[in-house]
Design an enzyme around this catalytic site. Structure first.
Site, PDB file in Angstrom:
ATOM      1  N   TYR A  57      61.293   1.078  16.630  1.00 19.15           N
ATOM      2  CA  TYR A  57      59.955   0.799  16.118  1.00 19.15           C
ATOM      3  C   TYR A  57      58.985   1.840  16.657  1.00 19.15           C
ATOM      4  O   TYR A  57      58.949   2.105  17.856  1.00 19.15           O
ATOM      5  CB  TYR A  57      59.510  -0.595  16.566  1.00 19.15           C
ATOM      6  CG  TYR A  57      58.096  -0.975  16.175  1.00 19.15           C
ATOM      7  CD1 TYR A  57      57.860  -1.771  15.063  1.00 19.15           C
ATOM      8  CD2 TYR A  57      56.997  -0.550  16.918  1.00 19.15           C
ATOM      9  CE1 TYR A  57      56.568  -2.133  14.694  1.00 19.15           C
ATOM     10  CE2 TYR A  57      55.703  -0.897  16.562  1.00 19.15           C
ATOM     11  CZ  TYR A  57      55.491  -1.691  15.452  1.00 19.15           C
ATOM     12  OH  TYR A  57      54.208  -2.025  15.097  1.00 19.15           O
ATOM     13  N   HIS A  90      46.069  -8.145  22.488  1.00 16.79           N
ATOM     14  CA  HIS A  90      46.374  -7.343  21.307  1.00 16.79           C
ATOM     15  C   HIS A  90      45.925  -7.956  19.981  1.00 16.79           C
ATOM     16  O   HIS A  90      45.837  -7.253  18.969  1.00 16.79           O
ATOM     17  CB  HIS A  90      47.893  -7.115  21.258  1.00 16.79           C
ATOM     18  CG  HIS A  90      48.286  -5.763  20.757  1.00 16.79           C
ATOM     19  ND1 HIS A  90      47.640  -5.122  19.726  1.00 16.79           N
ATOM     20  CD2 HIS A  90      49.280  -4.926  21.129  1.00 16.79           C
ATOM     21  CE1 HIS A  90      48.221  -3.962  19.499  1.00 16.79           C
ATOM     22  NE2 HIS A  90      49.217  -3.815  20.346  1.00 16.79           N
ATOM     23  N   TYR A 108      50.836 -12.482  16.355  1.00 16.59           N
ATOM     24  CA  TYR A 108      50.092 -12.787  17.579  1.00 16.59           C
ATOM     25  C   TYR A 108      49.841 -14.277  17.796  1.00 16.59           C
ATOM     26  O   TYR A 108      50.283 -14.856  18.786  1.00 16.59           O
ATOM     27  CB  TYR A 108      48.767 -12.020  17.582  1.00 16.59           C
ATOM     28  CG  TYR A 108      48.957 -10.535  17.533  1.00 16.59           C
ATOM     29  CD1 TYR A 108      49.534  -9.851  18.607  1.00 16.59           C
ATOM     30  CD2 TYR A 108      48.614  -9.792  16.416  1.00 16.59           C
ATOM     31  CE1 TYR A 108      49.749  -8.484  18.569  1.00 16.59           C
ATOM     32  CE2 TYR A 108      48.811  -8.417  16.361  1.00 16.59           C
ATOM     33  CZ  TYR A 108      49.381  -7.772  17.443  1.00 16.59           C
ATOM     34  OH  TYR A 108      49.593  -6.426  17.397  1.00 16.59           O
ATOM     35  N   SER A 119      55.464   3.825  20.982  1.00 20.00           N
ATOM     36  CA  SER A 119      54.139   4.088  20.435  1.00 20.00           C
ATOM     37  C   SER A 119      53.586   5.368  21.034  1.00 20.00           C
ATOM     38  O   SER A 119      53.673   5.592  22.238  1.00 20.00           O
ATOM     39  CB  SER A 119      53.182   2.931  20.736  1.00 20.00           C
ATOM     40  OG  SER A 119      51.925   3.148  20.140  1.00 20.00           O
ATOM     41  N   SER A 143      56.281  18.702  14.209  1.00 21.83           N
ATOM     42  CA  SER A 143      55.371  17.648  14.639  1.00 21.83           C
ATOM     43  C   SER A 143      55.714  17.234  16.063  1.00 21.83           C
ATOM     44  O   SER A 143      56.862  16.868  16.349  1.00 21.83           O
ATOM     45  CB  SER A 143      55.503  16.432  13.713  1.00 21.83           C
ATOM     46  OG  SER A 143      55.095  15.246  14.358  1.00 21.83           O
ATOM     47  N   ARG A 179      58.598  12.947   9.882  1.00 26.12           N
ATOM     48  CA  ARG A 179      57.242  13.252   9.413  1.00 26.12           C
ATOM     49  C   ARG A 179      56.986  12.643   8.036  1.00 26.12           C
ATOM     50  O   ARG A 179      55.910  12.096   7.762  1.00 26.12           O
ATOM     51  CB  ARG A 179      57.063  14.778   9.369  1.00 26.12           C
ATOM     52  CG  ARG A 179      55.711  15.272   8.969  1.00 26.12           C
ATOM     53  CD  ARG A 179      54.670  14.916   9.983  1.00 26.12           C
ATOM     54  NE  ARG A 179      53.764  13.890   9.455  1.00 26.12           N
ATOM     55  CZ  ARG A 179      52.802  13.320  10.144  1.00 26.12           C
ATOM     56  NH1 ARG A 179      52.615  13.634  11.406  1.00 26.12           N
ATOM     57  NH2 ARG A 179      52.029  12.419   9.607  1.00 26.12           N
ATOM     58  N   THR A 237      48.892  -2.401  11.102  1.00 23.45           N
ATOM     59  CA  THR A 237      49.981  -1.447  11.344  1.00 23.45           C
ATOM     60  C   THR A 237      51.167  -1.710  10.421  1.00 23.45           C
ATOM     61  O   THR A 237      51.314  -2.790   9.852  1.00 23.45           O
ATOM     62  CB  THR A 237      50.516  -1.541  12.788  1.00 23.45           C
ATOM     63  OG1 THR A 237      51.108  -2.833  12.982  1.00 23.45           O
ATOM     64  CG2 THR A 237      49.418  -1.313  13.805  1.00 23.45           C
ATOM     65  N   HIS A 282      57.264  25.866  17.258  1.00 23.17           N
ATOM     66  CA  HIS A 282      58.386  25.876  16.319  1.00 23.17           C
ATOM     67  C   HIS A 282      58.050  25.143  15.023  1.00 23.17           C
ATOM     68  O   HIS A 282      58.948  24.754  14.273  1.00 23.17           O
ATOM     69  CB  HIS A 282      59.610  25.247  16.984  1.00 23.17           C
ATOM     70  CG  HIS A 282      60.098  26.023  18.172  1.00 23.17           C
ATOM     71  ND1 HIS A 282      60.851  27.177  18.054  1.00 23.17           N
ATOM     72  CD2 HIS A 282      59.909  25.833  19.510  1.00 23.17           C
ATOM     73  CE1 HIS A 282      61.125  27.651  19.254  1.00 23.17           C
ATOM     74  NE2 HIS A 282      60.571  26.850  20.160  1.00 23.17           N
ATOM     75  N   PRO A 335      49.040  -4.683  26.183  1.00 21.90           N
ATOM     76  CA  PRO A 335      49.279  -3.405  26.871  1.00 21.90           C
ATOM     77  C   PRO A 335      48.321  -3.190  28.043  1.00 21.90           C
ATOM     78  O   PRO A 335      47.241  -3.778  28.090  1.00 21.90           O
ATOM     79  CB  PRO A 335      49.013  -2.351  25.783  1.00 21.90           C
ATOM     80  CG  PRO A 335      48.875  -3.117  24.499  1.00 21.90           C
ATOM     81  CD  PRO A 335      48.427  -4.491  24.873  1.00 21.90           C
TER      82      PRO A 335
END
Length: 620
Positions: free
Chosen positions: A446, A337, A119, A548, A422, A498, A459, A419, A132
Site C-alpha cells: 500500500y 487520522h 476510521y 507513505s 521518479s 509512475r 485517498t 537518471h 501517525p
C-alpha cells in the site's frame, strides 16, 4: 480556524503555539504566534466530482495486481469469479449502476463511506494502529521570534486545483468514542469558535486562553508567562493519568467514556479538551539513549509516549492535533487520522519550523493575565479500574511496537532525478527489492495516493507491487542476467509505478472502487458477491508493506505502525541529498524485524544506484 499552506499558516479564530524547553525542565522564551485573516474555500464549488471508474477497467487492473502476489490456481479461480461478476445484467453491473447513482446525488460518493469504514468503525486503538507521529529536529535554544501575515493559497498539482477542505478540519476538532462507532466533532465552524488551547503536564490538563479580552492574540511573552504558570502549578507526579483512557480499544474506551462523563465536572473538563484549538503536551524526561538511537526513541515518544511509566498518560489521543515537547528538546506532534490526511499536517510543520526563524516586534500589554484554568476530574473506583486496564493495554502495545528511524545519507532525490526517474518510484522499488530479498516473495503493498483533485477527496491506493516490479526484483540478484537487462527492468518498473500513481490521483485506481462496490452490496442488502469472499481479495488487502511518502521542506520524518500483524509500516521523506526513513514492525511477529528491514532497504537502494552507475546505458 487555522489555515495552512506549504509555506504559510493563517489564522482567523486561533493561533499556533510553539515554545522551547531546557534539558533542566524550565521553559525558555517561545517563538511568536501568528494571527491572519483567513479566506473561505471559494474555489471548492469548481472542483470536479470523484469519478466512478468503469467496471471492466477495474476488474482488468485487479487481475494485474494479483498476478505477482497469488498463485496460478487462485488467480485462475479469481478470473472465473470476475467473469461471472461482469456478466451483462449481473450483480457487478447492478452495483456499478448503484455507485453511479450515488455519485450523481452526493458531493463525493466515497468520502462519507471512507471516513466511516476506515476510521470511525475501526475499533482498534488509535494509538499505533491509526494515528501517525512526526519527529521534528531537536529544539535548539533561541530567543528568535516571529510575526508574518499571509493567507492560504489554493494548492495545485499538474496545473489543477486541489481540494482544501481537510485544512479546515484540523483545529478545534476531536474524535468522540462510541460503543460501536465513533464520531468526529468540529467546533471551529460554530458561531463562536473556541479561543483556547489545552496544555497537559504531568497528566494534568489546563485551559489556556490565547486571546486577550479585546480579541487580540496573546504575545509571545504572554504565552511564555502563561506556560510558566502551567508548568509551576503541575509539578506533582502522582496524579491519575486520565488521558491514557483515550489509548484503549475503542469499544472499551466508549464504555469508559460514558461512565466518565456521568459526572458533571468530568464532562465539563472533557468538553474543554475536545473544543480546544489543539493540545500541547509538556512531556516528562524519557530514558536517555545514544545519539544513534535518539531518532527512534523520539519516534515512539511521538507515537505513543513510551508507556504508562513515561508519557502515554500525558496525551488526549482523540484530539486531532497534539504538539509534543520533551525536556531534552525533542519535539514533534501526533494527529488523529479521521479528519484529515498528511498534507495539512505537513504544511503546519513547515510553517512552524520556518516561523521560529522570524523575529517579533509586538509590544506585550501590561495587563495581568488570569491563571490558566486547571481541569478537574473526579476519579471513582470504576474509573480508576478503567485507567489501570488502559495502562496495561498501552504497555502491551508499547512493548510490541518496534520502530527504527534511519537517515539514509548516501543520496536523496538527486540520484533518481539524475537518471530521469521518479524519486518516489525509485524508493518504492527499493522497498520491493528489500522485501523480496528478506522473504523470497512479493507482497501486497500500500502506498497512499491523494484524491484532492476532486471535491472532498481523501485517498486511494498506489499498488507498488506490480508485474514489472516483480520482474525487476527477481532479476536483480540473478547471476544469469546481464546488467543492461536489469537496468531495463528497473526502468520499466519505475515507469509502471509512475503510471499507476498518475492513474490513482486521477481517480482511476482499483481499491476505492472495489470498496465502493462492496459497500453498495451491503447497502442494497444483497448477498455479498463472491469476489469479496475470495482468497485473492484477502491476500490483496493484507498489506505486508504499508508505505507513505511524506514530503516536507523540514528535515523531519513521520512514523506509523504496521497495518498487518506480520507487516511493516514504512514512511519516508526524501530530501535533496538524503532520505529519512521510519520503519515499524511488531515484536510479536517472529518473521518481521524493523532494524533488519531498514538495513535491507539501505542495501537495496545502494545496489540500485551502483547498478545504474556501472551500466553503460545508464551512463549515457
Amino acid at each position: 480556524q487555522l489555515y495552512i499552506s506549504p509555506t504559510s499558516l493563517s489564522i482567523s479564530q486561533a493561533k499556533d503555539l510553539w515554545y522551547k524547553v531546557k534539558p533542566c525542565g524550565r521553559l525558555v522564551r517561545p517563538v511568536a504566534p501568528t494571527r491572519i485573516p483567513g479566506r473561505y474555500l471559494s474555489h471548492q464549488e469548481g472542483l470536479p466530482k470523484l469519478p466512478v471508474p468503469s467496471l471492466q477497467q477495474t476488474c482488468e487492473r485487479y487481475l494485474a495486481i494479483l498476478e505477482p502476489i497469488v498463485d496460478e490456481e487462485e488467480l485462475s479461480h479469481t478470473k472465473e469469479l470476475l467473469a461471472e461478476f461482469q456478466k451483462a445484467g449481473g450483480v457487478g453491473e447492478r452495483l456499478q449502476k448503484g455507485l453511479e447513482r450515488r455519485a450523481r446525488k452526493t458531493e463525493n460518493w466515497l468520502s462519507d463511506w471512507w471516513l466511516t469504514t476506515a476510521y470511525l468503525d475501526y475499533r482498534m486503538p488509535v494509538v499505533v494502529h491509526s494515528s501517525p507521529g512526526v519527529v521534528l529536529p531537536r529544539l535548539e535554544f533561541s530567543d528568535r521570534q516571529g510575526q508574518m501575515s499571509e493567507t492560504l493559497p489554493v494548492e495545485y498539482l499538474g496545473g489543477k486545483q486541489l481540494c482544501m477542505n481537510q485544512y479546515y478540519q484540523v483545529l478545534s476538532s476531536c474524535r468522540i468514542p462510541g460503543l460501536k462507532r465513533d464520531s468526529v466533532v468540529n467546533h471551529a465552524h460554530r458561531s463562536r469558535p473556541p479561543a483556547h488551547i489545552t496544555v497537559v503536564h504531568n497528566f494534568q490538563f489546563f485551559v489556556l486562553d490565547v486571546y486577550n479580552s479585546d480579541g487580540t492574540p496573546l504575545t509571545v511573552d504572554q504565552l511564555y508567562m502563561q506556560l510558566e504558570k502551567v508548568w509551576s502549578s503541575s509539578l506533582q507526579t502522582n496524579k491519575e493519568p486520565i488521558g491514557i483512557l483515550t489509548s484503549n480499544q475503542r469499544n472499551s474506551w466508549g464504555k469508559a467514556y460514558n461512565n466518565l462523563i456521568k459526572d458533571k465536572t468530568n464532562k465539563d473538563s472533557v468538553q474543554a479538551i475536545q473544543k480546544s484549538i489543539f493540545t500541547v503536551c509538556l512531556d516528562a524526561p524519557m530514558p536517555c539513549v545514544s545519539d544513534e538511537l535518539y531518532r527512534s526513541r523520539a519516534a515512539v515518544q511521538m507515537l505513543h509516549g513510551g508507556g504508562s511509566r513515561w508519557n502515554s498518560g500525558n496525551r488526549w489521543f482523540d484530539k486531532t492535533l497534539q504538539f509534543i515537547i520533551g525536556e531534552d528538546g525533542s519535539c514533534g506532534l501526533m494527529y488523529e487520522h479521521a479528519p484529515a490526511e498528511g498534507p495539512p499536517i505537513v504544511s503546519l510543520i513547515d510553517h512552524v519550523v520556518e516561523y521560529t526563524k522570524k523575529s517579533e516586534m509586538v509590544r506585550t500589554p501590561m495587563v495581568p493575565l488570569p491563571m490558566p484554568l486547571k481541569l478537574r476530574f473526579n476519579i471513582t473506583p470504576e474509573i480508576k479500574k478503567d485507567i489501570e486496564k488502559a495502562k496495561q493495554n498501552m504497555n502491551i502495545m508499547v512493548h510490541d511496537l518496534d520502530v527504527k528511524v534511519i537517515v539514509f545519507s548516501h543520496f536523496g532525490k538527486n540520484v533518481p532525478k539524475t537518471h530521469k526517474m521518479s524519486p518516489d518510484a525509485f524508493i518504492q522499488m527499493g522497498l520491493q527489492l528489500a522485501y523480496y530479498r528478506m522473504y523470497q516473495r512479493c507482497c501486497a503493498t500500500y502506498e497512499s495516493a491523494s484524491l484532492r483533485m476532486f471535491k472532498l477527496g481523501r485517498t486511494d491506493t498506489i499498488r507498488s507491487c506490480s508485474i514489472d516490479s516483480a520482474n525487476f526484483v527477481k532479476a536483480m540478484d540473478d547471476p544469469s542476467k546481464q546488467k543492461i537487462e536489469k537496468v531495463t527492468l528497473l526502468e520499466k518498473a519505475v515507469k509502471a509505478h509512475r503510471a499507476y500513481t498518475d492513474m490513482a490521483i486521477h481517480g482511476q485506481a482499483i481499491d476505492r472502487h472495489l470498496l465502493g462496490l462492496k459497500l453498495q452490496a451491503i447497502e442494497d442488502l444483497t448477498s455479498m458477491p463472491e469476489i469479496f469472499m475470495d482468497t485473492s481479495y484477502a491476500v490483496a488487502n493484507h498489506y505486508n508493506l504499508s508505505t507513505s511518502q511524506v514530503n516536507t521542506k523540514t528535515d523531519c520524518v513521520m512514523c506509523f505502525g504496521p497495518v498487518a500483524p506480520d507487516g511493516y509500516g514504512v514512511c519516508y521523506n526524501p530530501m535533496a541529498e538524503h532520505i529519512n526513513f521510519a520503519v515499524s514492525a511488531f515484536n510479536s511477529c517472529n518473521e518481521t524485524n524493523a532494524a533488519h528491514m531498514a538495513q535491507r532497504l539501505e542495501e537495496a537502494l545502494l545496489d540500485m544506484r551502483m547498478l545504474l552507475e556501472s551500466t553503460p546505458k545508464a551512463k549515457l
